[in-house]
Design a protein around this motif. Structure first.
Motif, PDB file in Angstrom:
ATOM      1  N   VAL A 270       0.832  -1.200   0.000  1.00 30.59           N
ATOM      2  CA  VAL A 270       0.000   0.000   0.000  1.00 30.59           C
ATOM      3  C   VAL A 270       0.867   1.251   0.000  1.00 30.59           C
ATOM      4  O   VAL A 270       0.615   2.202  -0.760  1.00 30.59           O
ATOM      5  CB  VAL A 270      -0.953  -0.009   1.211  1.00 30.59           C
ATOM      6  CG1 VAL A 270      -1.619   1.355   1.389  1.00 30.59           C
ATOM      7  CG2 VAL A 270      -1.998  -1.098   1.054  1.00 30.59           C
ATOM      8  N   ALA A 273       2.318   1.815  -3.404  1.00 34.82           N
ATOM      9  CA  ALA A 273       1.330   2.357  -4.339  1.00 34.82           C
ATOM     10  C   ALA A 273       1.084   3.841  -4.089  1.00 34.82           C
ATOM     11  O   ALA A 273       0.936   4.625  -5.037  1.00 34.82           O
ATOM     12  CB  ALA A 273       0.023   1.568  -4.222  1.00 34.82           C
ATOM     13  N   VAL A 356      -7.365   4.819   0.972  1.00 32.27           N
ATOM     14  CA  VAL A 356      -6.976   3.415   1.108  1.00 32.27           C
ATOM     15  C   VAL A 356      -8.106   2.648   1.788  1.00 32.27           C
ATOM     16  O   VAL A 356      -8.640   3.081   2.808  1.00 32.27           O
ATOM     17  CB  VAL A 356      -5.681   3.269   1.938  1.00 32.27           C
ATOM     18  CG1 VAL A 356      -5.322   1.796   2.126  1.00 32.27           C
ATOM     19  CG2 VAL A 356      -4.535   4.031   1.286  1.00 32.27           C
ATOM     20  N   ILE A 386      -6.752   2.869  -3.326  1.00 31.79           N
ATOM     21  CA  ILE A 386      -6.043   1.586  -3.208  1.00 31.79           C
ATOM     22  C   ILE A 386      -6.922   0.651  -2.397  1.00 31.79           C
ATOM     23  O   ILE A 386      -7.314   0.970  -1.271  1.00 31.79           O
ATOM     24  CB  ILE A 386      -4.677   1.772  -2.526  1.00 31.79           C
ATOM     25  CG1 ILE A 386      -3.804   2.723  -3.346  1.00 31.79           C
ATOM     26  CG2 ILE A 386      -3.976   0.426  -2.329  1.00 31.79           C
ATOM     27  CD1 ILE A 386      -2.619   3.272  -2.586  1.00 31.79           C
ATOM     28  N   THR A 388      -7.262  -3.386  -1.050  1.00 27.67           N
ATOM     29  CA  THR A 388      -6.721  -4.741  -0.905  1.00 27.67           C
ATOM     30  C   THR A 388      -7.803  -5.636  -0.312  1.00 27.67           C
ATOM     31  O   THR A 388      -8.650  -5.184   0.461  1.00 27.67           O
ATOM     32  CB  THR A 388      -5.476  -4.796   0.002  1.00 27.67           C
ATOM     33  OG1 THR A 388      -5.865  -4.664   1.379  1.00 27.67           O
ATOM     34  CG2 THR A 388      -4.481  -3.708  -0.349  1.00 27.67           C
ATOM     35  N   LEU A 453      -4.407  -6.600  -4.789  1.00 26.20           N
ATOM     36  CA  LEU A 453      -4.457  -5.133  -4.646  1.00 26.20           C
ATOM     37  C   LEU A 453      -4.902  -4.521  -5.961  1.00 26.20           C
ATOM     38  O   LEU A 453      -4.377  -4.886  -7.030  1.00 26.20           O
ATOM     39  CB  LEU A 453      -3.092  -4.605  -4.225  1.00 26.20           C
ATOM     40  CG  LEU A 453      -2.955  -3.082  -3.979  1.00 26.20           C
ATOM     41  CD1 LEU A 453      -1.874  -2.817  -2.921  1.00 26.20           C
ATOM     42  CD2 LEU A 453      -2.603  -2.324  -5.256  1.00 26.20           C
ATOM     43  N   LEU A 455      -5.174  -0.771  -7.758  1.00 23.67           N
ATOM     44  CA  LEU A 455      -4.788   0.638  -7.706  1.00 23.67           C
ATOM     45  C   LEU A 455      -5.598   1.398  -8.742  1.00 23.67           C
ATOM     46  O   LEU A 455      -5.424   1.209  -9.963  1.00 23.67           O
ATOM     47  CB  LEU A 455      -3.290   0.786  -7.958  1.00 23.67           C
ATOM     48  CG  LEU A 455      -2.758   2.229  -8.111  1.00 23.67           C
ATOM     49  CD1 LEU A 455      -3.103   3.072  -6.909  1.00 23.67           C
ATOM     50  CD2 LEU A 455      -1.257   2.218  -8.366  1.00 23.67           C
TER      51      LEU A 455
END
Length: 459
Positions: A270, A273, A356, A386, A388, A453, A455
């Motif tokens: 993370v 990114a 995030v 982002i 995940t 993940l 992005l």
């Protein structure tokens, strides 16, 4: 105070090899509060029982400044249950006398040490402060059958009711090392009154002894608070570290080459990114107890950091973990903690460089994902997002994870790579973003990586 451990199985006296104490000997060990004796009242090929008897000297206990405090003349220091109740003193004795057994190492019987075996554990006069039936509540989720028999205040006067002590009989098929580690922690939790000073290394002891069972225990918060003697800073630290382990509670696949925990790899991915998109103003949505926030705060390139969570308790723990009250005004101004939900439109997180959602969406009911899309990608519209989430394809590499079961009990779903890609591409197309996918963790050619993940970059 007395604890017995009974193993029933072929060559039952092999229990001596696991405990590293010979069945034909009575062994005595000096303790800081008295003496501990290990002996075997029963040792046959079919059934073997090891007993730990701890004799506490109440006078030495009071006179020892480490345990008795400063007021050695107070009558309450002498009239108490410490020499008789199976308390944190017994937990310390277990940890010292069976330290090697707790690690699961037995050079003489390595296969037996690594196997689940039928065990019966009996404990006398166990305190259960404040909560009736607490032992059952603590041990049953770990697979134990619990026989908890309350001890009456006085058998001659049954109308007086029960005392706050109980005799326990626990039975399970379990690895001996796991059983000992659980006893080591939960005896202190039942006692809720540690007899020794709780030092900084207690958090590490708790995490080591709780490995593999504490992160998923339904009473994890109660266990942490009581084991750490209600020390707020330690509780915040332990809770945050346990939360990091939450989604990694499934044992790693046997052939994994990496020794870095998955939660570390995920956070590093993370952060990488965020660096790739040049983000300086960042929101961690669903920040929990602040695991990622702490990493962001340590990097001065992030000039504005916002953490949001629906749980006020989690935000309080994050505040403790970040030590916001000890920071300077300038440092504290960089960080904001806001109570909010990823499904609500919130003007306070609009137009940031990046947002995030790290291991968040799988905790959202599928019919609420449209609200997440609307609030994050439609309303807040950061320059980058982002996301995940676990890769369900990878679950076949976890031998202890039954087919169809999720990695964590609070997950509402777990997506395959194809399902995640379909959702992410749809979100990107509908909201004016481009999306790329990155693996996180040990990569398998057939099933990918444990974490996936996405992005998103705003077009």
């Amino acid at each position: 105070m007395l604890a017995t451990i009974t193993y029933t199985g072929p060559d039952a006296t092999d229990l001596g090899f696991l405990l590293h104490k010979h069945p034909s000997k009575v062994q005595t060990f000096p303790m800081s509060v008295g003496q501990a004796h290990v002996f075997y009242p029963e040792a046959t090929d079919e059934r073997c029982t090891a007993a730990l008897l701890l004799e506490v000297d109440p006078i030495d206990l009071v006179r020892n400044k480490r345990f008795g405090g400063t007021d050695s003349f107070s009558l309450s220091n002498y009239v108490n249950d410490r020499p008789y109740a199976s308390s944190s003193m017994l937990a310390v004795a277990l940890g010292q006398l069976f330290r090697t057994a707790m690690t699961g190492r037995s050079d003489a019987r390595p296969e037996l040490a690594a196997s689940a075996i039928p065990l019966e554990i009996e404990l006398t006069a166990v305190p259960s402060r404040g909560i009736g039936g607490l032992a059952t509540r603590l041990f049953e989720p770990l697979g134990w059958a619990v026989d908890e028999t309350a001890i009456p205040l006085d058998p001659a006067f049954p109308e007086w009711g029960d005392s706050r002590y109980a005799n326990l009989r626990l039975t399970a098929t379990i690895r001996l090392s796991d059983a000992l580690r659980q006893l080591y922690v939960l005896l202190s939790v039942l006692d809720d009154s540690k007899h020794y000073w709780v030092s900084d290394d207690e958090v590490g002891k708790l995490l080591r002894a709780g490995e593999g069972w504490l992160p998923e225990h339904p009473d994890r918060e109660l266990i942490t608070q009581r084991y750490l003697a209600h020390q707020r800073t330690m509780i915040a630290d332990a809770t945050a570290r346990l939360v990091e382990l939450d989604d990694d509670s499934v044992p790693a696949e046997p052939d994994a080459q990496t020794s870095t925990p998955l939660y570390n790899l995920r956070a590093e991915a993370v952060l990488a990114a965020l660096k790739d998109v040049g983000a300086h103003r960042v929101a961690d949505l669903g920040c929990g107890e602040g695991a990622l926030l702490k990493r962001l705060a340590a990097d001065p390139s992030f000039v504005e950091i916002i953490g949001t969570d629906v749980s006020s308790r989690s935000l309080n723990i994050a505040e403790e973990r970040l030590q916001l009250r000890q920071l300077s005004d300038a440092q504290r101004a960089r960080i904001k903690l806001l109570q909010s939900s990823v499904t609500y439109q919130d003007d306070r997180i609009k137009a940031l460089d990046a947002a995030v959602l790290m291991e968040v969406i799988e905790h959202v009911d599928p019919d609420r994902l449209g609200s997440v899309e609307s609030s994050v990608f439609g309303h807040a519209r950061p320059g980058a997002v982002i996301v995940t989430t676990p890769n369900a394809d990878y679950n076949v590499l976890y031998p202890s994870l039954p087919a169809g079961r999720f990695r964590h009990p609070d997950h509402r779903f777990e997506w395959s790579r194809a399902e995640f890609a379909e959702w992410a591409q749809g979100v990107a197309d509908r909201n004016g973003y481009q999306v790329e996918f990155r693996p996180v963790g040990e990569f398998d050619p057939a099933v990918g990586s444990p974490t996936q993940l996405a992005l998103f970059r705003r077009v």
